[in-house]
Motif scaffolding. Sequence first.
Motif, PDB file in Angstrom:
ATOM      1  N   UNK A  65     -29.209  13.033  53.573  1.00 56.13           N
ATOM      2  CA  UNK A  65     -28.048  12.594  52.789  1.00 56.13           C
ATOM      3  C   UNK A  65     -27.337  11.426  53.454  1.00 56.13           C
ATOM      4  N   UNK A  66     -27.233  11.453  54.769  1.00 53.97           N
ATOM      5  CA  UNK A  66     -26.608  10.335  55.501  1.00 53.97           C
ATOM      6  C   UNK A  66     -27.424   9.065  55.303  1.00 53.97           C
ATOM      7  N   UNK A  67     -28.743   9.182  55.417  1.00 52.43           N
ATOM      8  CA  UNK A  67     -29.609   8.014  55.218  1.00 52.43           C
ATOM      9  C   UNK A  67     -29.499   7.516  53.778  1.00 52.43           C
ATOM     10  N   UNK A  68     -29.423   8.431  52.812  1.00 54.77           N
ATOM     11  CA  UNK A  68     -29.270   8.032  51.406  1.00 54.77           C
ATOM     12  C   UNK A  68     -27.933   7.337  51.175  1.00 54.77           C
ATOM     13  N   UNK A  69     -26.895   7.782  51.859  1.00 54.86           N
ATOM     14  CA  UNK A  69     -25.595   7.127  51.744  1.00 54.86           C
ATOM     15  C   UNK A  69     -25.664   5.692  52.280  1.00 54.86           C
ATOM     16  N   UNK A  70     -26.338   5.508  53.386  1.00 55.05           N
ATOM     17  CA  UNK A  70     -26.547   4.157  53.923  1.00 55.05           C
ATOM     18  C   UNK A  70     -27.356   3.327  52.926  1.00 55.05           C
ATOM     19  N   UNK A  71     -28.364   3.945  52.315  1.00 55.86           N
ATOM     20  CA  UNK A  71     -29.146   3.250  51.291  1.00 55.86           C
ATOM     21  C   UNK A  71     -28.310   2.873  50.089  1.00 55.86           C
ATOM     22  N   UNK A  72     -27.372   3.737  49.703  1.00 56.43           N
ATOM     23  CA  UNK A  72     -26.498   3.440  48.563  1.00 56.43           C
ATOM     24  C   UNK A  72     -25.577   2.263  48.876  1.00 56.43           C
ATOM     25  N   UNK A  73     -25.052   2.231  50.101  1.00 54.38           N
ATOM     26  CA  UNK A  73     -24.200   1.102  50.508  1.00 54.38           C
ATOM     27  C   UNK A  73     -25.016  -0.183  50.523  1.00 54.38           C
ATOM     28  N   UNK A  74     -26.226  -0.111  51.034  1.00 54.86           N
ATOM     29  CA  UNK A  74     -27.097  -1.287  51.050  1.00 54.86           C
ATOM     30  C   UNK A  74     -27.434  -1.731  49.637  1.00 54.86           C
ATOM     31  N   UNK A  75     -27.736  -0.793  48.775  1.00 50.96           N
ATOM     32  CA  UNK A  75     -28.107  -1.098  47.401  1.00 50.96           C
ATOM     33  C   UNK A  75     -26.947  -1.718  46.632  1.00 50.96           C
ATOM     34  N   UNK A  76     -25.728  -1.256  46.892  1.00 53.55           N
ATOM     35  CA  UNK A  76     -24.561  -1.771  46.183  1.00 53.55           C
ATOM     36  C   UNK A  76     -24.053  -3.085  46.769  1.00 53.55           C
TER      37      UNK A  76
END
Length: 105
Positions: free
Chosen positions: A15-26
């Motif tokens: 989930x932490x890695x996905x959150x970082x991915x979401x920030x990168x994606x946005x």
Amino acid sequence: MRAYRIFTRFTFWLSVIALIGAVHDAGFGENEQIEPFIQVLFLWTIAFGIGSTTVRYIEREGRPKRKVFLFDALSMLLLVFILVIQLGWVDVINFMEHKTGSTWL
């Protein structure tokens, strides 16, 4: 018990890695090479989140109080709905157009 802890820790870090991915994606421009990886990461995170919540209710020691059951049930329902949409099992626009008579939501 040990497998439960490993599973929940793995889910947390995923989930932490996905959150970082979401920030990168946005926050950054679209990269055609990274985008499929981020989408798969989101799908796995949702799937493991559903599994983690289910295991928490099955596991005797980690069972949450009954007060949070409604919230967990609603959040799992939302996660399953998102997963179904993301996997393409349901075309939401055509479904909503069929139910409402228009594509505007």
